[in-house]
Write a protein that holds these residues in place. Structure first.
Motif, PDB file in Angstrom:
ATOM      1  N   VAL A  38      32.835  48.705  40.812  1.00 13.15           N
ATOM      2  CA  VAL A  38      34.302  48.278  40.567  1.00 13.15           C
ATOM      3  C   VAL A  38      34.209  47.007  39.474  1.00 13.15           C
ATOM      4  CG1 VAL A  38      35.706  46.581  41.751  1.00 13.15           C
ATOM      5  CG2 VAL A  38      35.076  48.601  42.941  1.00 13.15           C
ATOM      6  N   VAL A  42      36.389  47.460  36.056  1.00  9.28           N
ATOM      7  CA  VAL A  42      37.308  46.584  35.561  1.00  9.28           C
ATOM      8  C   VAL A  42      37.098  46.057  34.154  1.00  9.28           C
ATOM      9  CG1 VAL A  42      38.359  44.313  35.776  1.00  9.28           C
ATOM     10  CG2 VAL A  42      38.140  45.818  37.857  1.00  9.28           C
ATOM     11  N   LYS A  75      40.560  42.645  44.233  1.00  4.10           N
ATOM     12  CA  LYS A  75      41.654  43.793  44.639  1.00  4.10           C
ATOM     13  C   LYS A  75      41.261  44.974  44.605  1.00  4.10           C
ATOM     14  CE  LYS A  75      45.657  40.680  43.375  1.00  4.10           C
ATOM     15  NZ  LYS A  75      46.753  40.639  42.378  1.00  4.10           N
ATOM     16  N   LYS A  76      40.578  45.276  43.603  1.00  6.77           N
ATOM     17  CA  LYS A  76      40.269  46.772  43.618  1.00  6.77           C
ATOM     18  C   LYS A  76      38.945  47.100  44.603  1.00  6.77           C
ATOM     19  CE  LYS A  76      38.993  50.310  39.999  1.00  6.77           C
ATOM     20  NZ  LYS A  76      39.043  50.849  38.577  1.00  6.77           N
ATOM     21  N   ASN A  79      40.717  47.168  47.984  1.00  3.74           N
ATOM     22  CA  ASN A  79      41.247  48.319  48.108  1.00  3.74           C
ATOM     23  C   ASN A  79      40.376  49.451  48.416  1.00  3.74           C
ATOM     24  OD1 ASN A  79      43.677  47.550  47.822  1.00  3.74           O
ATOM     25  ND2 ASN A  79      43.958  47.744  45.630  1.00  3.74           N
ATOM     26  N   ARG A  80      39.147  49.877  47.670  1.00  5.70           N
ATOM     27  CA  ARG A  80      38.216  50.617  47.994  1.00  5.70           C
ATOM     28  C   ARG A  80      37.466  50.366  49.285  1.00  5.70           C
ATOM     29  NH1 ARG A  80      35.122  52.082  42.367  1.00  5.70           N
ATOM     30  NH2 ARG A  80      36.824  52.640  41.103  1.00  5.70           N
TER      31      ARG A  80
END
Length: 148
Positions: A38, A42, A75-76, A79-80
């Motif tokens: 992640v 990003v 956030k990413k 979410n994952r």
């Protein structure tokens, strides 16, 4: 670069943090790799979107200037974790915020220490771009245009 980042995640994320959040013991390695992935995603997306200067600033600025990119990573990852590991949004966010900011701070220090060995942020930027751009030359030329 990914190996360094992954090692920092392993050193700073305890097994208990993952287990408490609801990650199965058999999925710990995958969750660690996901965190590293992640962060790279990003940073790579920033470079691909033409924001290499933002990434350069991210690695050279104070913590306050890093918040927006770190928040994207948090956030990413949350979410994952929620989507692929089935943990609640609250636990995913807690896990993400307990890992990502600390790891990025240490990775930034690691990149800064490499500068002493003749390396710097530029090999990272080059790697993120798939070595399609020599960012050291790019930024050097950009600065020359500003001087002229």
């Amino acid at each position: 670069m990914f190996g360094k980042l992954n090692q920092i995640v392993k050193e700073n994320a305890t097994k208990d943090v993952f287990l408490t959040a609801g990650i199965a013991e058999g999925s710990l390695e995958a969750a660690v790799n996901e965190a590293s992935g992640v962060m790279v995603d990003v940073l790579k997306n920033q470079v691909d979107a033409g924001k290499a200067k933002d990434v350069l600033t991210f690695f050279k600025s104070k913590k306050i200037g890093r918040e927006s990119i770190v928040n994207l990573m948090v956030k990413k990852y949350a979410n994952r974790l929620n989507k692929y590991y089935g943990i609640s949004s609250i636990d995913a966010h807690y896990l993400s915020t307990s890992i990502i900011p600390i790891v990025m701070d240490k990775f930034i220090i690691e990149i800064a220490e490499e500068k002493k060995d003749g390396n710097s942020i530029f090999p990272l930027l080059n790697w993120l771009s798939g070595n399609t751009v020599n960012f050291e030359n790019f930024f050097l030329r950009t600065n020359q245009f500003k001087i002229a």
